[in-house]
Design a protein around this motif. Structure first.
Motif, PDB file in Angstrom:
ATOM      1  N   UNK A   1       0.847  -1.177   0.000  1.00 53.01           N
ATOM      2  CA  UNK A   1       0.000   0.000   0.000  1.00 53.01           C
ATOM      3  C   UNK A   1       0.892   1.239   0.000  1.00 53.01           C
ATOM      4  N   UNK A   2       0.603   2.171  -0.879  1.00 55.35           N
ATOM      5  CA  UNK A   2       1.409   3.379  -1.003  1.00 55.35           C
ATOM      6  C   UNK A   2       0.745   4.526  -0.267  1.00 55.35           C
ATOM      7  N   UNK A   3       1.563   5.264   0.450  1.00 55.96           N
ATOM      8  CA  UNK A   3       1.046   6.457   1.114  1.00 55.96           C
ATOM      9  C   UNK A   3       1.121   7.616   0.131  1.00 55.96           C
ATOM     10  N   UNK A   4      -0.023   8.096  -0.290  1.00 58.07           N
ATOM     11  CA  UNK A   4      -0.039   9.264  -1.159  1.00 58.07           C
ATOM     12  C   UNK A   4      -0.361  10.473  -0.298  1.00 58.07           C
ATOM     13  N   UNK A   5       0.416  11.530  -0.464  1.00 54.34           N
ATOM     14  CA  UNK A   5       0.159  12.721   0.356  1.00 54.34           C
ATOM     15  C   UNK A   5      -1.177  13.359  -0.017  1.00 54.34           C
ATOM     16  N   UNK A   6      -1.754  14.038   0.955  1.00 59.26           N
ATOM     17  CA  UNK A   6      -2.984  14.774   0.674  1.00 59.26           C
ATOM     18  C   UNK A   6      -2.688  15.839  -0.384  1.00 59.26           C
ATOM     19  N   UNK A   7      -3.644  16.095  -1.262  1.00 60.93           N
ATOM     20  CA  UNK A   7      -3.400  17.105  -2.298  1.00 60.93           C
ATOM     21  C   UNK A   7      -3.315  18.509  -1.701  1.00 60.93           C
ATOM     22  N   UNK A   8      -2.633  19.377  -2.413  1.00 64.81           N
ATOM     23  CA  UNK A   8      -2.572  20.789  -2.049  1.00 64.81           C
ATOM     24  C   UNK A   8      -3.907  21.401  -2.462  1.00 64.81           C
ATOM     25  N   UNK A   9      -4.620  21.959  -1.487  1.00 63.13           N
ATOM     26  CA  UNK A   9      -5.952  22.525  -1.712  1.00 63.13           C
ATOM     27  C   UNK A   9      -5.805  24.000  -2.118  1.00 63.13           C
ATOM     28  N   UNK A  10      -6.382  24.358  -3.275  1.00 64.25           N
ATOM     29  CA  UNK A  10      -6.187  25.690  -3.848  1.00 64.25           C
ATOM     30  C   UNK A  10      -7.520  26.398  -4.059  1.00 64.25           C
ATOM     31  N   UNK A  11      -7.531  27.690  -3.727  1.00 66.23           N
ATOM     32  CA  UNK A  11      -8.645  28.594  -4.009  1.00 66.23           C
ATOM     33  C   UNK A  11      -8.182  29.546  -5.113  1.00 66.23           C
ATOM     34  N   UNK A  12      -9.010  29.728  -6.136  1.00 64.69           N
ATOM     35  CA  UNK A  12      -8.715  30.665  -7.230  1.00 64.69           C
ATOM     36  C   UNK A  12      -9.681  31.836  -7.165  1.00 64.69           C
ATOM     37  N   UNK A  13      -9.170  33.065  -7.219  1.00 66.31           N
ATOM     38  CA  UNK A  13     -10.035  34.243  -7.193  1.00 66.31           C
ATOM     39  C   UNK A  13      -9.603  35.237  -8.265  1.00 66.31           C
ATOM     40  N   UNK A  14     -10.488  35.427  -9.233  1.00 68.25           N
ATOM     41  CA  UNK A  14     -10.255  36.376 -10.324  1.00 68.25           C
ATOM     42  C   UNK A  14     -11.616  36.741 -10.891  1.00 68.25           C
ATOM     43  N   UNK A  15     -11.774  37.982 -11.293  1.00 65.19           N
ATOM     44  CA  UNK A  15     -13.067  38.420 -11.827  1.00 65.19           C
ATOM     45  C   UNK A  15     -13.401  37.772 -13.163  1.00 65.19           C
ATOM     46  N   UNK A  16     -12.403  37.265 -13.873  1.00 58.35           N
ATOM     47  CA  UNK A  16     -12.588  36.695 -15.209  1.00 58.35           C
ATOM     48  C   UNK A  16     -12.742  35.178 -15.145  1.00 58.35           C
ATOM     49  N   UNK A  17     -13.920  34.686 -15.479  1.00 58.51           N
ATOM     50  CA  UNK A  17     -14.210  33.249 -15.420  1.00 58.51           C
ATOM     51  C   UNK A  17     -13.296  32.451 -16.341  1.00 58.51           C
ATOM     52  N   UNK A  18     -12.980  32.989 -17.514  1.00 61.86           N
ATOM     53  CA  UNK A  18     -12.130  32.279 -18.465  1.00 61.86           C
ATOM     54  C   UNK A  18     -10.721  32.077 -17.891  1.00 61.86           C
TER      55      UNK A  18
ATOM     56  N   UNK B   1      -9.279  42.525  -7.375  1.00 59.25           N
ATOM     57  CA  UNK B   1     -10.583  41.903  -7.189  1.00 59.25           C
ATOM     58  C   UNK B   1     -11.645  42.950  -6.858  1.00 59.25           C
ATOM     59  N   UNK B   2     -12.861  42.806  -7.407  1.00 62.96           N
ATOM     60  CA  UNK B   2     -13.930  43.723  -7.016  1.00 62.96           C
ATOM     61  C   UNK B   2     -14.395  43.448  -5.584  1.00 62.96           C
ATOM     62  N   UNK B   3     -14.917  44.461  -4.938  1.00 64.76           N
ATOM     63  CA  UNK B   3     -15.508  44.408  -3.589  1.00 64.76           C
ATOM     64  C   UNK B   3     -14.497  44.172  -2.473  1.00 64.76           C
ATOM     65  N   UNK B   4     -13.243  44.068  -2.759  1.00 66.31           N
ATOM     66  CA  UNK B   4     -12.184  43.947  -1.758  1.00 66.31           C
ATOM     67  C   UNK B   4     -10.905  43.693  -2.545  1.00 66.31           C
ATOM     68  N   UNK B   5      -9.993  44.650  -2.550  1.00 70.53           N
ATOM     69  CA  UNK B   5      -8.805  44.499  -3.388  1.00 70.53           C
ATOM     70  C   UNK B   5      -7.870  43.411  -2.847  1.00 70.53           C
ATOM     71  N   UNK B   6      -6.767  43.215  -3.544  1.00 70.46           N
ATOM     72  CA  UNK B   6      -5.842  42.140  -3.191  1.00 70.46           C
ATOM     73  C   UNK B   6      -5.301  42.224  -1.771  1.00 70.46           C
ATOM     74  N   UNK B   7      -4.954  43.423  -1.311  1.00 67.50           N
ATOM     75  CA  UNK B   7      -4.384  43.538   0.034  1.00 67.50           C
ATOM     76  C   UNK B   7      -5.451  43.315   1.110  1.00 67.50           C
TER      77      UNK B   7
END
Length: 108
Positions: A1-18, A63-69
């Motif tokens: 049995x191989x121990x696979x590490x948990x994946x890195x969980x990522x949140x993406x935030x950008x006004x452009x869906x594409x 980002x709209x409604x709250x800038x990056x900082x």
């Protein structure tokens, strides 16, 4: 049995869906990365970070409604272990300093 590490969980935030979709496609091509949420605004990014507890948040600086900082500071306050990477399409020293002061780990 191989121990696979948990994946890195990522949140993406950008006004452009594409752009979010393209970034999601690239990141999810890596077995060790899992995109857990997307957001269109700073407020939505903060809410999604609190809900999903990502390891990394990738934010647009304008980002709209709250800038990056502001968004970075709120995410770091509410999800302290989350590393924040801020993206910008332009070179802006003031934005760089603001997001780093707010707790961002990097600025590209």
């Amino acid at each position: 049995m191989t121990d696979t590490p948990d994946p890195i969980r990522v949140l993406l935030a950008d006004r452009h869906a594409l752009f979010r979709q393209a970034l999601r496609t690239v990141l999810e091509g890596e077995a060790e990365i899992q995109v857990v949420a997307e957001a269109r605004s700073g407020q939505e990014a903060i809410s999604e970070a609190e809900r999903t507890l990502p390891h990394v948040a990738i934010l647009d600086v304008d980002l709209p409604m709250s800038d990056g900082s502001q968004t970075t500071a709120a995410i770091k306050a509410n999800v302290p272990r989350c590393q924040v990477l801020v993206l910008s399409a332009r070179e802006d020293y003031r934005s760089l300093v603001e997001v780093l002061d707010a707790g961002a780990s990097g600025y590209i």
